[in-house]
Design a protein around this motif. Structure first.
Motif, PDB file in Angstrom:
ATOM      1  N   ARG A 149       0.826  -1.202   0.000  1.00  0.00           N
ATOM      2  CA  ARG A 149       0.000   0.000   0.000  1.00  0.00           C
ATOM      3  C   ARG A 149       0.855   1.246   0.000  1.00  0.00           C
ATOM      4  NH1 ARG A 149      -4.802   0.052   4.321  1.00  0.00           N
ATOM      5  NH2 ARG A 149      -6.176  -1.477   3.350  1.00  0.00           N
ATOM      6  N   GLN A 153       1.171   4.238  -2.693  1.00  0.00           N
ATOM      7  CA  GLN A 153       0.793   5.587  -2.267  1.00  0.00           C
ATOM      8  C   GLN A 153       1.929   6.588  -2.503  1.00  0.00           C
ATOM      9  OE1 GLN A 153      -0.575   5.652   1.743  1.00  0.00           O
ATOM     10  NE2 GLN A 153       0.016   7.766   2.056  1.00  0.00           N
ATOM     11  N   LEU A 220      -2.487   5.038   5.603  1.00  0.00           N
ATOM     12  CA  LEU A 220      -2.949   3.683   5.299  1.00  0.00           C
ATOM     13  C   LEU A 220      -1.911   2.596   5.512  1.00  0.00           C
ATOM     14  CD1 LEU A 220      -4.848   5.032   2.389  1.00  0.00           C
ATOM     15  CD2 LEU A 220      -5.881   3.432   3.938  1.00  0.00           C
ATOM     16  N   ALA A 223      -2.468   1.550   8.978  1.00  0.00           N
ATOM     17  CA  ALA A 223      -3.841   1.652   9.450  1.00  0.00           C
ATOM     18  C   ALA A 223      -4.093   0.557  10.473  1.00  0.00           C
ATOM     19  CB  ALA A 223      -4.790   1.518   8.277  1.00  0.00           C
ATOM     20  N   GLU A 226      -6.944  -2.165  10.290  1.00  0.00           N
ATOM     21  CA  GLU A 226      -6.933  -3.213   9.267  1.00  0.00           C
ATOM     22  C   GLU A 226      -5.627  -4.004   9.276  1.00  0.00           C
ATOM     23  OE1 GLU A 226      -7.360  -0.977   5.663  1.00  0.00           O
ATOM     24  OE2 GLU A 226      -8.341   0.567   6.843  1.00  0.00           O
ATOM     25  N   ARG A 304      -9.414   8.880   8.510  1.00  0.00           N
ATOM     26  CA  ARG A 304      -8.524   8.306   7.506  1.00  0.00           C
ATOM     27  C   ARG A 304      -9.232   8.154   6.164  1.00  0.00           C
ATOM     28  NH1 ARG A 304      -7.135   3.635  10.136  1.00  0.00           N
ATOM     29  NH2 ARG A 304      -5.492   4.781  11.170  1.00  0.00           N
ATOM     30  N   TYR A 305      -8.485   8.363   5.077  1.00  0.00           N
ATOM     31  CA  TYR A 305      -9.016   8.151   3.727  1.00  0.00           C
ATOM     32  C   TYR A 305      -9.168   6.662   3.464  1.00  0.00           C
ATOM     33  CZ  TYR A 305      -9.316  12.487   1.144  1.00  0.00           C
ATOM     34  OH  TYR A 305      -9.725  13.678   0.651  1.00  0.00           O
ATOM     35  N   ARG A 306     -10.120   6.326   2.589  1.00  0.00           N
ATOM     36  CA  ARG A 306     -10.213   4.947   2.138  1.00  0.00           C
ATOM     37  C   ARG A 306      -9.213   4.778   1.002  1.00  0.00           C
ATOM     38  NH1 ARG A 306     -15.903   4.293   0.555  1.00  0.00           N
ATOM     39  NH2 ARG A 306     -14.990   4.496  -1.484  1.00  0.00           N
ATOM     40  N   TYR A 307      -8.736   3.535   0.766  1.00  0.00           N
ATOM     41  CA  TYR A 307      -7.629   3.352  -0.170  1.00  0.00           C
ATOM     42  C   TYR A 307      -7.975   3.819  -1.581  1.00  0.00           C
ATOM     43  CZ  TYR A 307      -3.634   1.329  -2.371  1.00  0.00           C
ATOM     44  OH  TYR A 307      -2.479   1.164  -3.064  1.00  0.00           O
ATOM     45  N   ASP A 308      -9.193   3.501  -2.071  1.00  0.00           N
ATOM     46  CA  ASP A 308      -9.527   3.895  -3.436  1.00  0.00           C
ATOM     47  C   ASP A 308      -9.683   5.410  -3.557  1.00  0.00           C
ATOM     48  OD1 ASP A 308     -11.806   3.516  -1.816  1.00  0.00           O
ATOM     49  OD2 ASP A 308     -13.082   3.721  -3.578  1.00  0.00           O
ATOM     50  N   GLN A 309     -10.155   6.033  -2.458  1.00  0.00           N
ATOM     51  CA  GLN A 309     -10.274   7.495  -2.478  1.00  0.00           C
ATOM     52  C   GLN A 309      -8.895   8.143  -2.542  1.00  0.00           C
ATOM     53  OE1 GLN A 309     -12.418   7.890   1.176  1.00  0.00           O
ATOM     54  NE2 GLN A 309     -14.385   8.094   0.130  1.00  0.00           N
TER      55      GLN A 309
ATOM     56  N   GLN B 179     -17.642   4.010  -6.553  1.00  0.00           N
ATOM     57  CA  GLN B 179     -18.253   5.154  -5.885  1.00  0.00           C
ATOM     58  C   GLN B 179     -18.237   6.341  -6.830  1.00  0.00           C
ATOM     59  OE1 GLN B 179     -16.014   6.743  -2.610  1.00  0.00           O
ATOM     60  NE2 GLN B 179     -17.857   7.432  -1.598  1.00  0.00           N
TER      61      GLN B 179
END
Lengths: 341, 204
Positions: A149, A153, A220, A223, A226, A304-309, B179
């Motif tokens: 990840r 990123q 992330l 995180a 998770e 926290r942002y979501r990964y796809d966002q 989304q």
């Protein structure tokens, strides 16, 4: 023998002294940045923060360091020993060597090289290796996922950081960091700094360095809900401490780069006598401290942002926008004949 | 002078040693890491030559981007490398042949063989360097002023290659839930939430 002393040994000793003069205050700053973060977050959340060790908890970082130092370094079975121990060192060393080109004041720089901006970009793009190697060498699932990840990123956000640096370079007309700071010098003081004409790029740069240093809201790779602790899961003792120090030194470094590119480096905000009395190093420090405050403020405020966002923001928003802004800036400079010589 | 000579031999030796380790390391991840070491040492050689811009670009592009992707792919792939190595002896002659041809070509170039006087003219016409400028500015002038069109064409070819790669690998997958950010941002609590009074024993 005298020649050997004059030409080789003495310059080498002077350089080692200069390096120590940069690194030792930097490490102290890193230690107290952790306290700063905890205190600021505590105030924002209506708590007291560390207040037991020493007056106002001022000795807390030293206690934390001593605690980590006396812990046992555990190397998991099945881990690749050499790489497992190399990874935290790489992270830590990379966060230190970038300081070689940072100008603290006019002429106060260890290596005043022509390609300082590129050097910083190169070093910051290497930071990903410490993390990805740590994740792989741990031979464990959570660290590996965290490392992958993180690699994705950091690579994504480096692209827009590169374009932001290019815009500033276009306006400053030099890759030398002292030159970039001096290009912001003028009668208007604060209003001459690049963050005014390039305000959107300033925002993009700041958000991108949050992602580049794996800080909230883009943390992330670690995180905890998770991934336990991401790439650091298997690390303990000094190996963990090196990651920790590296991460915080990188925060200071990135704030320093942001200060040099957009906030006028060591320059005072106005040309008034009371401001010019204060040495440039202090101004540089104050600006870095303000940016670090924003780092912590963001951490205390945003989820926290979501990964796809996160990926969408990097590739679909920041990259096209910064690319467009490079073209607009270059077009403006050419059309109005304002290209710096 | 002595220092730079020592540094040259050190970096050159390290480059060759790590390049050798790239092809001989058992673990492919180690190979990639040795490749990165080789890149670093070549960057150091560029610095010794006074080409600091090329050195930095080498680190940014190859170490910072290309090698990260290599590492990414090699870590994710699940290949039995012992099996791949079985054909080593079988491919040794053809690999050796390619190596020998390359070596002969290099010797031809270095030893200054000239096939025709015109060829000598072409090889001596190196792009003129404007003195007094840093090598970043010199490179910029040559690439973006003297050879701007060639540079543009190279860029277009890379763009076509990139689009081609995307077209070839992009496939529409059914059942992917995506989304729509705009819709998400324009959502209001009134549209998506309802507060109800739930009577005991009845449910909604």
């Amino acid at each position: 023998m005298a020649e050997f002393w004059d030409f080789y040994l003495l310059p080498a000793l002077i350089i080692v002294g200069q390096i120590l003069l940069i690194v030792v205050p930097l490490l102290v700053a890193v230690a107290y940045l952790t306290l700063y973060e905890r205190k600021v977050m505590a105030v924002m959340q209506l708590r007291k923060g560390p207040n037991v060790v020493g007056p106002f908890g001022l000795l807390q970082p030293i206690a934390d360091g001593a605690k980590l130092f006396f812990k046992e370094t555990v190397v998991p079975t099945g881990a690749n020993k050499v790489l497992f121990l190399l990874a935290p060192m790489v992270t830590f060393i990379l966060s230190l060597i970038a300081w070689a080109v940072i100008p603290f004041d006019e002429g106060m720089v260890l290596a005043d090289i022509n390609v300082g901006g590129l050097y910083l970009f190169a070093i910051s793009s290497l930071g990903v290796y410490g993390i990805i190697v740590a994740g792989w060498a741990s031979n464990s699932r959570y660290p590996f996922l965290g490392a992958l990840r993180s690699a994705a990123q950091m690579v994504s956000y480096e692209v827009s950081i590169g374009f932001v640096i290019v815009t500033v370079l276009l306006c400053a007309g030099t890759l030398n960091l002292s030159g970039i700071v001096l290009s912001q010098k003028g009668d208007l003081g604060l209003l001459n700094w690049w963050f005014i004409p390039l305000f959107p790029m300033f925002i993009i740069f700041f958000v991108s360095i949050l992602a580049e240093t794996n800080r909230h809201p883009f943390d992330l790779p670690e995180a905890e809900a998770e991934l336990v602790a991401g790439y650091q899961t298997e690390y303990s003792s000094m190996a963990f401490a090196l990651f920790f120090l590296g991460e915080y030194a990188n925060m200071i470094l990135m704030s320093g780069i942001c200060t040099i590119l957009f906030l006028g480096g060591w320059l005072p905000p106005a040309d008034w006598a009371i401001f010019t009395w204060i040495p440039g190093v202090i101004w540089f420090g104050i600006k870095i401290a303000i940016l670090l405050f924003v780092f912590i403020w963001v951490r205390a405020t945003l989820p926290r942002y979501r990964y796809d966002q996160l990926m969408r923001l990097g590739w679909k928003v920041f990259l096209p926008f910064s690319l467009l802004w490079v073209v607009v800036t270059a077009g403006f400079l050419v059309y109005f004949d304002k290209i710096p010589a | 002078m002595i220092i730079s000579t020592i540094a040259f031999y050190l970096f050159a030796a390290m480059t060759i040693a790590s390049a050798f380790m790239v092809i001989s390391a058992k673990n492919p991840v180690h190979s990639v890491l040795y490749l990165i070491l080789a890149f670093f040492n070549s960057a150091a050689l560029f610095v010794l030559l006074g080409a600091e811009f090329l050195a930095m670009i080498l680190v940014v592009v190859y170490v910072g981007a290309v090698a990260v992707l290599f590492l990414f792919v090699v870590m994710m792939l699940d290949i039995n490398f012992a099996e791949l190595r079985q054909g080593f002896l079988q491919y040794l002659p053809i690999g050796g042949l390619v190596g020998i041809i390359l070596l002969i070509e290099l010797i031809l170039v270095v030893s200054g063989w000239v096939l025709s006087p015109e060829a000598l003219d072409v090889s001596s016409q190196v792009a003129p360097l404007t003195s007094g400028l840093t090598n970043t500015e010199q490179l910029g002038q040559i690439i973006y002023t003297d050879y701007a069109y060639l540079f543009q064409i190279a860029g277009m070819i890379l763009l076509v290659a990139m689009i081609g790669a995307i077209v070839l690998t992009n496939r529409k997958r059914a059942g992917v839930r995506k989304q729509n950010i705009a819709t998400q941002v324009y959502r209001r609590p009134e549209e998506s939430m309802a507060v109800r009074k739930v009577e005991p024993g009845q449910g909604v």
